[in-house]
Design a protein around this motif. Structure first.
Motif, PDB file in Angstrom:
ATOM      1  N   UNK A  89       3.575 -17.323 -13.422  1.00 23.11           N
ATOM      2  CA  UNK A  89       3.247 -17.214 -11.998  1.00 23.11           C
ATOM      3  C   UNK A  89       3.127 -18.598 -11.376  1.00 23.11           C
ATOM      4  N   UNK A  90       3.902 -18.799 -10.308  1.00 21.49           N
ATOM      5  CA  UNK A  90       3.912 -20.070  -9.580  1.00 21.49           C
ATOM      6  C   UNK A  90       3.143 -19.980  -8.266  1.00 21.49           C
ATOM      7  N   UNK A  91       3.053 -18.770  -7.707  1.00 22.54           N
ATOM      8  CA  UNK A  91       2.351 -18.578  -6.445  1.00 22.54           C
ATOM      9  C   UNK A  91       1.836 -17.150  -6.359  1.00 22.54           C
ATOM     10  N   UNK A  92       0.639 -17.014  -5.767  1.00 23.70           N
ATOM     11  CA  UNK A  92       0.083 -15.694  -5.467  1.00 23.70           C
ATOM     12  C   UNK A  92      -0.338 -15.735  -4.007  1.00 23.70           C
ATOM     13  N   UNK A  93       0.102 -14.743  -3.250  1.00 24.74           N
ATOM     14  CA  UNK A  93      -0.284 -14.664  -1.844  1.00 24.74           C
ATOM     15  C   UNK A  93      -0.903 -13.297  -1.597  1.00 24.74           C
ATOM     16  N   UNK A  94      -2.184 -13.300  -1.225  1.00 29.32           N
ATOM     17  CA  UNK A  94      -2.947 -12.076  -1.008  1.00 29.32           C
ATOM     18  C   UNK A  94      -3.316 -12.008   0.466  1.00 29.32           C
ATOM     19  N   UNK A  95      -2.647 -11.125   1.200  1.00 26.50           N
ATOM     20  CA  UNK A  95      -2.927 -10.994   2.629  1.00 26.50           C
ATOM     21  C   UNK A  95      -2.452  -9.635   3.107  1.00 26.50           C
ATOM     22  N   UNK A  96      -3.246  -8.998   3.963  1.00 27.91           N
ATOM     23  CA  UNK A  96      -2.823  -7.730   4.541  1.00 27.91           C
ATOM     24  C   UNK A  96      -1.808  -7.970   5.668  1.00 27.91           C
ATOM     25  N   UNK A  97      -1.571  -9.234   6.043  1.00 29.85           N
ATOM     26  CA  UNK A  97      -0.583  -9.553   7.080  1.00 29.85           C
ATOM     27  C   UNK A  97       0.804  -9.455   6.456  1.00 29.85           C
ATOM     28  N   UNK A  98       1.416  -8.301   6.617  1.00 32.42           N
ATOM     29  CA  UNK A  98       2.622  -7.921   5.880  1.00 32.42           C
ATOM     30  C   UNK A  98       3.766  -8.926   5.958  1.00 32.42           C
ATOM     31  N   UNK A  99       4.124  -9.377   7.146  1.00 36.76           N
ATOM     32  CA  UNK A  99       5.326 -10.199   7.264  1.00 36.76           C
ATOM     33  C   UNK A  99       5.094 -11.658   6.885  1.00 36.76           C
ATOM     34  N   UNK A 100       3.874 -12.046   6.588  1.00 35.54           N
ATOM     35  CA  UNK A 100       3.586 -13.423   6.168  1.00 35.54           C
ATOM     36  C   UNK A 100       4.041 -13.676   4.728  1.00 35.54           C
ATOM     37  N   UNK A 101       4.260 -12.601   3.965  1.00 35.94           N
ATOM     38  CA  UNK A 101       4.600 -12.735   2.543  1.00 35.94           C
ATOM     39  C   UNK A 101       5.997 -13.314   2.311  1.00 35.94           C
ATOM     40  N   UNK A 102       6.934 -12.972   3.182  1.00 30.56           N
ATOM     41  CA  UNK A 102       8.330 -13.324   2.948  1.00 30.56           C
ATOM     42  C   UNK A 102       8.555 -14.839   3.018  1.00 30.56           C
ATOM     43  N   UNK A 159       0.771  -1.243   0.000  1.00 31.28           N
ATOM     44  CA  UNK A 159       0.000   0.000   0.000  1.00 31.28           C
ATOM     45  C   UNK A 159       0.808   1.302   0.000  1.00 31.28           C
ATOM     46  N   UNK A 160       1.790   1.460   0.922  1.00 32.38           N
ATOM     47  CA  UNK A 160       2.394   2.785   1.056  1.00 32.38           C
ATOM     48  C   UNK A 160       3.728   2.737   1.799  1.00 32.38           C
ATOM     49  N   UNK A 161       4.693   3.531   1.306  1.00 32.98           N
ATOM     50  CA  UNK A 161       5.978   3.691   2.001  1.00 32.98           C
ATOM     51  C   UNK A 161       5.745   4.263   3.405  1.00 32.98           C
ATOM     52  N   UNK A 162       6.644   3.896   4.317  1.00 35.82           N
ATOM     53  CA  UNK A 162       6.682   4.483   5.662  1.00 35.82           C
ATOM     54  C   UNK A 162       5.438   4.274   6.510  1.00 35.82           C
ATOM     55  N   UNK A 163       4.685   3.229   6.243  1.00 38.32           N
ATOM     56  CA  UNK A 163       3.588   2.866   7.137  1.00 38.32           C
ATOM     57  C   UNK A 163       4.064   1.628   7.894  1.00 38.32           C
ATOM     58  N   UNK A 164       3.528   1.370   9.089  1.00 38.20           N
ATOM     59  CA  UNK A 164       4.078   0.283   9.912  1.00 38.20           C
ATOM     60  C   UNK A 164       4.123  -1.083   9.215  1.00 38.20           C
ATOM     61  N   UNK A 165       3.038  -1.503   8.604  1.00 34.01           N
ATOM     62  CA  UNK A 165       3.004  -2.813   7.951  1.00 34.01           C
ATOM     63  C   UNK A 165       3.939  -2.885   6.761  1.00 34.01           C
ATOM     64  N   UNK A 166       3.934  -1.845   5.950  1.00 31.56           N
ATOM     65  CA  UNK A 166       4.764  -1.836   4.739  1.00 31.56           C
ATOM     66  C   UNK A 166       6.243  -1.755   5.084  1.00 31.56           C
ATOM     67  N   UNK A 167       6.573  -1.027   6.142  1.00 28.83           N
ATOM     68  CA  UNK A 167       7.965  -0.952   6.582  1.00 28.83           C
ATOM     69  C   UNK A 167       8.412  -2.319   7.101  1.00 28.83           C
TER      70      UNK A 167
END
Length: 152
Positions: free
Chosen positions: A127-140, A39-47
């Motif tokens: 595309x081998x995988x798509x992960x859609x979640x607002x839980x930021x650190x789950x993506x890595x 979503x946006x630079x410098x927001x807690x989840x995105x950081x």
């Protein structure tokens, strides 16, 4: 309708955090990609998400994968964000939301926020995988598992 597993990512161009022209065609065909929309630079989840990708960046590059972060922030915002948190990967400015629309990234939080979606492609851009979640650190960890499957 958004992209699905098995689809090939569309070609896209944008400016990176240094104001340089980025063309996806220069990467597709050479290495697996982890493309994450946030979503946006410098927001807690995105950081937290960006710093998690930073902290595990060497795990991705050791598997010959490249990480690309995309948001609608300006080049100067990306430059400051990248510098402040020492982000070693590519950040692209999608200020007209063209790339987000090409991928069909849905909005999150009842349409109030741009969505947070990660795409993992093989070296041919499929595309081998798509992960859609607002839980930021789950993506890595999800992206790393998908890349490891591609290489093994």
């Amino acid at each position: 309708m958004g992209l699905k597993v098995g689809d090939t990512i569309p070609n896209f161009k944008a400016k990176d955090a240094n104001g340089n022209d980025f063309d996806s065609q220069n990467m597709v065909g050479h290495k697996p990609l982890v493309i994450y929309f946030y979503p946006k630079d410098n927001t807690p989840g995105c950081t937290a998400e960006a710093c998690s990708f930073r902290d595990q960046y060497e795990d991705f590059t050791a598997l010959d994968a490249e990480v690309i972060g995309i948001s609608s922030d300006s080049v100067s915002s990306h430059q400051q964000f990248s510098k402040q948190f020492k982000l070693p990967f590519i950040l692209l400015s999608d200020n007209d939301k063209k790339i987000r629309n090409l991928f069909g990234v849905p909005s999150g939080l009842f349409g109030l926020l741009p969505g947070r979606v990660t795409y993992v492609t093989d070296k041919n851009g499929v595309i081998q995988m798509i992960f859609d979640s607002m839980l930021a650190t789950k993506h890595i960890p999800k992206a790393l598992i998908a890349i490891k499957k591609l290489v093994s």
